[in-house]
Design a protein around this motif. Structure first.
Motif, mmCIF file in Angstrom:
data_model
loop_
_atom_site.group_PDB
_atom_site.id
_atom_site.type_symbol
_atom_site.label_atom_id
_atom_site.label_comp_id
_atom_site.label_asym_id
_atom_site.label_seq_id
_atom_site.Cartn_x
_atom_site.Cartn_y
_atom_site.Cartn_z
ATOM 1 N N GLY A 8 0.794 -1.214 0.000
ATOM 2 C CA GLY A 8 0.000 0.000 0.000
ATOM 3 C C GLY A 8 0.832 1.274 0.000
ATOM 4 N N SER A 9 2.142 1.171 0.264
ATOM 5 C CA SER A 9 3.017 2.349 0.242
ATOM 6 C C SER A 9 3.104 2.912 -1.171
ATOM 7 C CB SER A 9 4.434 1.999 0.693
ATOM 8 O OG SER A 9 4.481 1.613 2.031
ATOM 9 N N MET A 10 3.268 4.224 -1.272
ATOM 10 C CA MET A 10 3.478 4.884 -2.554
ATOM 11 C C MET A 10 4.981 5.114 -2.690
ATOM 12 S SD MET A 10 0.449 4.782 -3.531
ATOM 13 C CE MET A 10 0.362 5.686 -5.044
ATOM 14 N N VAL A 11 5.559 4.629 -3.793
ATOM 15 C CA VAL A 11 7.009 4.631 -3.966
ATOM 16 C C VAL A 11 7.380 5.077 -5.374
ATOM 17 C CG1 VAL A 11 7.370 2.774 -2.288
ATOM 18 C CG2 VAL A 11 7.049 2.206 -4.699
ATOM 19 N N ARG A 12 8.675 5.276 -5.560
ATOM 20 C CA ARG A 12 9.254 5.432 -6.894
ATOM 21 C C ARG A 12 10.593 4.713 -6.880
ATOM 22 N NH1 ARG A 12 10.348 11.782 -6.829
ATOM 23 N NH2 ARG A 12 11.651 11.842 -4.990
ATOM 24 N N ILE A 42 2.753 -0.177 -3.928
ATOM 25 C CA ILE A 42 3.189 -1.534 -3.615
ATOM 26 C C ILE A 42 1.942 -2.414 -3.521
ATOM 27 C CG2 ILE A 42 4.313 -3.032 -1.932
ATOM 28 C CD1 ILE A 42 6.282 -1.149 -3.219
ATOM 29 N N MET A 43 1.869 -3.407 -4.403
ATOM 30 C CA MET A 43 0.726 -4.311 -4.435
ATOM 31 C C MET A 43 0.979 -5.569 -3.602
ATOM 32 S SD MET A 43 -1.109 -2.393 -6.251
ATOM 33 C CE MET A 43 -2.548 -3.404 -6.403
ATOM 34 N N ASP A 44 2.250 -5.987 -3.533
ATOM 35 C CA ASP A 44 2.602 -7.211 -2.811
ATOM 36 C C ASP A 44 4.091 -7.165 -2.494
ATOM 37 O OD1 ASP A 44 2.308 -9.705 -1.644
ATOM 38 O OD2 ASP A 44 2.174 -10.804 -3.537
ATOM 39 N N ILE A 45 4.497 -7.871 -1.468
ATOM 40 C CA ILE A 45 5.912 -8.007 -1.117
ATOM 41 C C ILE A 45 6.189 -9.477 -0.857
ATOM 42 C CG2 ILE A 45 7.705 -7.468 0.578
ATOM 43 C CD1 ILE A 45 6.483 -4.745 0.950
ATOM 44 N N LYS A 53 2.770 -1.179 -8.879
ATOM 45 C CA LYS A 53 1.822 -0.807 -9.927
ATOM 46 C C LYS A 53 1.949 0.698 -10.145
ATOM 47 C CE LYS A 53 -3.090 -0.456 -10.927
ATOM 48 N NZ LYS A 53 -4.441 -0.658 -10.396
ATOM 49 N N PHE A 54 2.402 1.073 -11.337
ATOM 50 C CA PHE A 54 2.468 2.489 -11.707
ATOM 51 C C PHE A 54 1.204 2.816 -12.472
ATOM 52 C CE2 PHE A 54 6.891 1.456 -10.978
ATOM 53 C CZ PHE A 54 7.322 2.563 -10.283
ATOM 54 N N GLY A 55 0.447 3.811 -12.001
ATOM 55 C CA GLY A 55 -0.863 4.099 -12.568
ATOM 56 C C GLY A 55 -0.927 5.229 -13.565
ATOM 57 N N GLN A 56 0.186 5.922 -13.817
ATOM 58 C CA GLN A 56 0.146 7.065 -14.737
ATOM 59 C C GLN A 56 -0.039 6.624 -16.192
ATOM 60 O OE1 GLN A 56 -0.162 10.068 -13.930
ATOM 61 N NE2 GLN A 56 0.604 10.220 -11.854
ATOM 62 N N VAL A 57 0.497 5.485 -16.543
ATOM 63 C CA VAL A 57 0.381 4.964 -17.903
ATOM 64 C C VAL A 57 -0.068 3.504 -17.824
ATOM 65 C CG1 VAL A 57 2.115 6.500 -18.889
ATOM 66 C CG2 VAL A 57 2.819 4.335 -17.943
ATOM 67 N N LEU A 64 10.460 -5.187 -8.285
ATOM 68 C CA LEU A 64 11.740 -4.542 -8.008
ATOM 69 C C LEU A 64 12.164 -4.879 -6.590
ATOM 70 C CD1 LEU A 64 11.052 -1.014 -9.524
ATOM 71 C CD2 LEU A 64 12.548 -2.776 -10.478
ATOM 72 N N ARG A 65 13.478 -4.886 -6.349
ATOM 73 C CA ARG A 65 13.955 -5.106 -4.985
ATOM 74 C C ARG A 65 13.549 -3.914 -4.126
ATOM 75 N NH1 ARG A 65 19.298 -5.881 -6.818
ATOM 76 N NH2 ARG A 65 19.868 -4.210 -5.385
ATOM 77 N N VAL A 66 13.205 -4.184 -2.896
ATOM 78 C CA VAL A 66 12.756 -3.143 -1.973
ATOM 79 C C VAL A 66 13.827 -2.061 -1.813
ATOM 80 C CG1 VAL A 66 12.052 -2.684 0.414
ATOM 81 C CG2 VAL A 66 11.166 -4.681 -0.783
ATOM 82 N N ASP A 67 15.110 -2.447 -1.831
ATOM 83 C CA ASP A 67 16.164 -1.436 -1.660
ATOM 84 C C ASP A 67 16.349 -0.562 -2.899
ATOM 85 O OD1 ASP A 67 17.367 -3.478 -3.190
ATOM 86 O OD2 ASP A 67 19.347 -3.073 -2.355
ATOM 87 N N GLN A 68 15.654 -0.865 -3.996
ATOM 88 C CA GLN A 68 15.688 -0.043 -5.194
ATOM 89 C C GLN A 68 14.531 0.955 -5.233
ATOM 90 O OE1 GLN A 68 15.542 -3.301 -7.971
ATOM 91 N NE2 GLN A 68 17.769 -3.303 -8.221
#
Length: 73
Positions: A8-12, A42-45, A53-57, A64-68
């Motif tokens: 549920g976190s919002m990330v880049r 973040i949909m799942d870990i 899930k990127f929603g802009q496009v 991706l690795r969490v540390d990225q």
């Protein structure tokens, strides 16, 4: 202490951590700019990896690795 990335976190993505990574070597190294510039959810870990899930496009979700990743402010 930095907040933990969780479902549920919002990330880049962090470009410096993706460049020359195992993930970059395993596929096309030309990552789309939106993963660094827009927020993804973040949909799942599973272990060290997060499904983002990127929603802009309209695009498939990406593992991706969490540390990225960093929290999107």
């Amino acid at each position: 202490m930095a907040a933990a990335i969780k479902k549920g976190s919002m990330v880049r993505a962090i470009q410096e951590k993706l460049d020359n990574s195992l993930e970059a070597c395993a596929s096309d190294t030309r990552f789309p700019p939106y993963i660094f510039e827009t927020q993804g959810e973040i949909m799942d870990i599973k272990g060290d990896y997060a499904l983002v899930k990127f929603g802009q496009v309209p695009t498939p979700n990406i593992w991706l690795r969490v540390d990225q990743l960093e929290l999107f402010n």
